[in-house]
Design a protein around this motif. Structure first.
Motif, mmCIF file in Angstrom:
data_model
loop_
_atom_site.group_PDB
_atom_site.id
_atom_site.type_symbol
_atom_site.label_atom_id
_atom_site.label_comp_id
_atom_site.label_asym_id
_atom_site.label_seq_id
_atom_site.Cartn_x
_atom_site.Cartn_y
_atom_site.Cartn_z
ATOM 1 N N PRO A 82 0.809 -1.227 0.000
ATOM 2 C CA PRO A 82 0.000 0.000 0.000
ATOM 3 C C PRO A 82 0.842 1.278 0.000
ATOM 4 O O PRO A 82 0.453 2.276 -0.608
ATOM 5 N N GLU A 83 1.985 1.258 0.661
ATOM 6 C CA GLU A 83 2.846 2.453 0.721
ATOM 7 C C GLU A 83 3.336 2.879 -0.663
ATOM 8 O O GLU A 83 3.754 4.012 -0.871
ATOM 9 N N PHE A 84 3.284 1.952 -1.625
ATOM 10 C CA PHE A 84 3.693 2.248 -2.999
ATOM 11 C C PHE A 84 2.485 2.196 -3.940
ATOM 12 O O PHE A 84 2.620 1.957 -5.131
ATOM 13 N N GLY A 85 1.294 2.404 -3.404
ATOM 14 C CA GLY A 85 0.083 2.489 -4.202
ATOM 15 C C GLY A 85 -0.690 1.195 -4.361
ATOM 16 O O GLY A 85 -1.799 1.201 -4.881
ATOM 17 N N GLY A 86 -0.122 0.061 -3.979
ATOM 18 C CA GLY A 86 -0.822 -1.211 -4.053
ATOM 19 C C GLY A 86 -1.143 -1.683 -5.460
ATOM 20 O O GLY A 86 -1.918 -2.612 -5.644
ATOM 21 N N ARG A 87 -0.545 -1.065 -6.440
ATOM 22 C CA ARG A 87 -0.863 -1.425 -7.824
ATOM 23 C C ARG A 87 -0.198 -2.736 -8.228
ATOM 24 O O ARG A 87 0.783 -3.161 -7.625
ATOM 25 N N THR A 88 -0.729 -3.360 -9.260
ATOM 26 C CA THR A 88 -0.145 -4.569 -9.818
ATOM 27 C C THR A 88 0.524 -4.205 -11.133
ATOM 28 O O THR A 88 -0.057 -3.505 -11.970
ATOM 29 N N ALA A 89 1.758 -4.668 -11.296
ATOM 30 C CA ALA A 89 2.556 -4.366 -12.483
ATOM 31 C C ALA A 89 3.042 -5.669 -13.113
ATOM 32 O O ALA A 89 3.079 -6.712 -12.467
ATOM 33 N N GLU A 90 3.424 -5.581 -14.367
ATOM 34 C CA GLU A 90 3.934 -6.746 -15.095
ATOM 35 C C GLU A 90 5.454 -6.656 -15.215
ATOM 36 O O GLU A 90 6.009 -5.577 -15.431
ATOM 37 N N VAL A 91 6.108 -7.802 -15.106
ATOM 38 C CA VAL A 91 7.567 -7.865 -15.245
ATOM 39 C C VAL A 91 7.939 -7.709 -16.721
ATOM 40 O O VAL A 91 7.462 -8.454 -17.575
ATOM 41 N N LEU A 92 8.789 -6.711 -17.001
ATOM 42 C CA LEU A 92 9.274 -6.446 -18.357
ATOM 43 C C LEU A 92 10.620 -7.109 -18.616
ATOM 44 O O LEU A 92 10.920 -7.523 -19.736
#
Length: 113
Positions: A82-92
């Motif tokens: 959550p401290e970093f926005g809780g977003r989900t990202a894809e590995v590039l």
């Protein structure tokens, strides 16, 4: 005896991220393994990286982890705390960093969307 890598990990790799490793393609698109928690150092900085296919893409963040972290394949999903926005990202892109002579700490990193 505690290794240098373990000493560094205890001090630097303190953020929990959720990782769903890419497991191939399923009938409805990409398939992922169940989520596991990995400790890392999170850097949110936009930069140009080379993707697995050789193309240049923009990465929004990097997670650096213990050098012995199991490989996190391109296409895996990573959810930030959550401290970093809780977003989900894809590995590039993913890579292991070894200096070969012990002058700098070895580590594993993934670059993310």
């Amino acid at each position: 005896m505690v290794s240098v890598a373990d000493q560094i990990a205890a001090q630097w790799f303190v953020w929990s991220v959720s990782v769903q490793r890419h497991a191939g393609e399923g009938p409805y698109g990409p398939a992922h393994e169940p989520a596991v928690t990995v400790l890392g150092k999170i850097t949110t900085k936009r930069k140009l990286v080379k993707a697995a296919d050789g193309s240049e893409v923009i990465s929004e963040a990097r997670v650096s982890m213990h050098v012995n972290t199991l490989t996190i394949p391109v296409g895996s999903l990573v959810t930030f705390p959550p401290e970093f926005g809780g977003r989900t990202a894809e590995v590039l892109a993913e890579q292991r960093h070894h200096d070969g002579n012990g002058s700098t700490p070895n580590f594993y990193s993934i670059d993310l969307t």
